[in-house]
Motif scaffolding. Structure first.
Motif, PDB file in Angstrom:
ATOM      1  N   UNK A  90      40.946  24.988  -4.151  1.00  0.00           N
ATOM      2  CA  UNK A  90      41.778  23.863  -3.731  1.00  0.00           C
ATOM      3  C   UNK A  90      41.224  23.285  -2.430  1.00  0.00           C
ATOM      4  N   UNK A  91      40.703  22.058  -2.530  1.00  0.00           N
ATOM      5  CA  UNK A  91      40.131  21.385  -1.361  1.00  0.00           C
ATOM      6  C   UNK A  91      41.154  20.530  -0.635  1.00  0.00           C
ATOM      7  N   UNK A  92      42.090  19.961  -1.413  1.00  0.00           N
ATOM      8  CA  UNK A  92      43.114  19.088  -0.833  1.00  0.00           C
ATOM      9  C   UNK A  92      44.425  19.313  -1.570  1.00  0.00           C
ATOM     10  N   UNK A  93      45.517  19.183  -0.838  1.00  0.00           N
ATOM     11  CA  UNK A  93      46.858  19.197  -1.421  1.00  0.00           C
ATOM     12  C   UNK A  93      47.488  17.862  -1.078  1.00  0.00           C
ATOM     13  N   UNK A  94      47.858  17.101  -2.112  1.00  0.00           N
ATOM     14  CA  UNK A  94      48.489  15.802  -1.928  1.00  0.00           C
ATOM     15  C   UNK A  94      49.918  15.912  -2.434  1.00  0.00           C
TER      16      UNK A  94
END
Length: 134
Positions: A90-94
Motif C-alpha cells: 500500500x503506497x497511498x490511502x485515499x
C-alpha cells in the motif's frame, strides 16, 4: 508507480456501485480491484462479520499486487486505515468522504464524514464583509 487501485465501498453499498469508476480507470490504463466487505454482503452478512473482518478482507487484497493505492469510501475509511497500516504494497490511502478514527477512540466518537464537528463549522461572528467569493 502504483499499478493497482483497490476500491472499497461504504456500509450501504457493495462493489457494484464502483463499476463506472472501474471502467474509467481501465480506459486510463489503471488496473483496479473491488473489495466486497463481509459485513455488507448483500445476501446474508457473514456470521461475526465486523470491522475487523472487513479490515482482514481489505488487507488480503493488496497481497497479490506490488504497488497499490487503497481508496476507501464512507465507513470503509476505518477498516481500510487498519488494513493499510504497515502493508508493504500500500503506497497511498485515499479516503473519500470517509470516517477516520483516532487511535484509541471508539468509532461512535468519530465525526460523520458529511457533517463536520461544530468547531469546524462555527459561523463568523464579525460584522465585517466576507472575503470575495463567499
Amino acid at each position: 508507480m502504483v499499478d493497482t487501485a483497490v476500491l472499497v465501498h461504504g456500509a450501504w453499498h457493495s462493489p457494484w456501485c464502483r463499476h463506472e469508476v472501474v471502467a474509467e480507470l481501465e480506459r486510463q490504463g489503471i488496473r483496479s480491484v473491488l473489495v466486497d466487505l463481509p459485513s455488507c454482503r448483500a445476501a446474508v452478512p457473514e456470521a461475526r462479520a465486523d470491522m475487523h473482518a472487513d479490515a482482514a478482507e481489505i488487507r488480503r487484497t493488496p497481497d497479490a499486487h506490488d504497488d497499490v493505492v487503497l481508496v476507501a469510501h464512507s465507513y470503509a475509511g476505518i477498516p481500510a486505515t487498519e488494513a493499510a497500516a504497515g502493508h508493504p504494497a500500500v503506497r497511498h490511502l485515499v479516503c473519500v468522504a470517509a470516517y477516520i478514527a483516532d487511535e484509541g477512540r471508539p468509532c461512535s466518537a468519530t465525526p460523520s464524514p458529511t457533517r463536520a464537528p461544530t468547531s469546524w463549522t462555527r459561523r463568523r461572528t464579525s460584522t465585517s464583509t466576507p472575503p470575495p467569493g463567499r
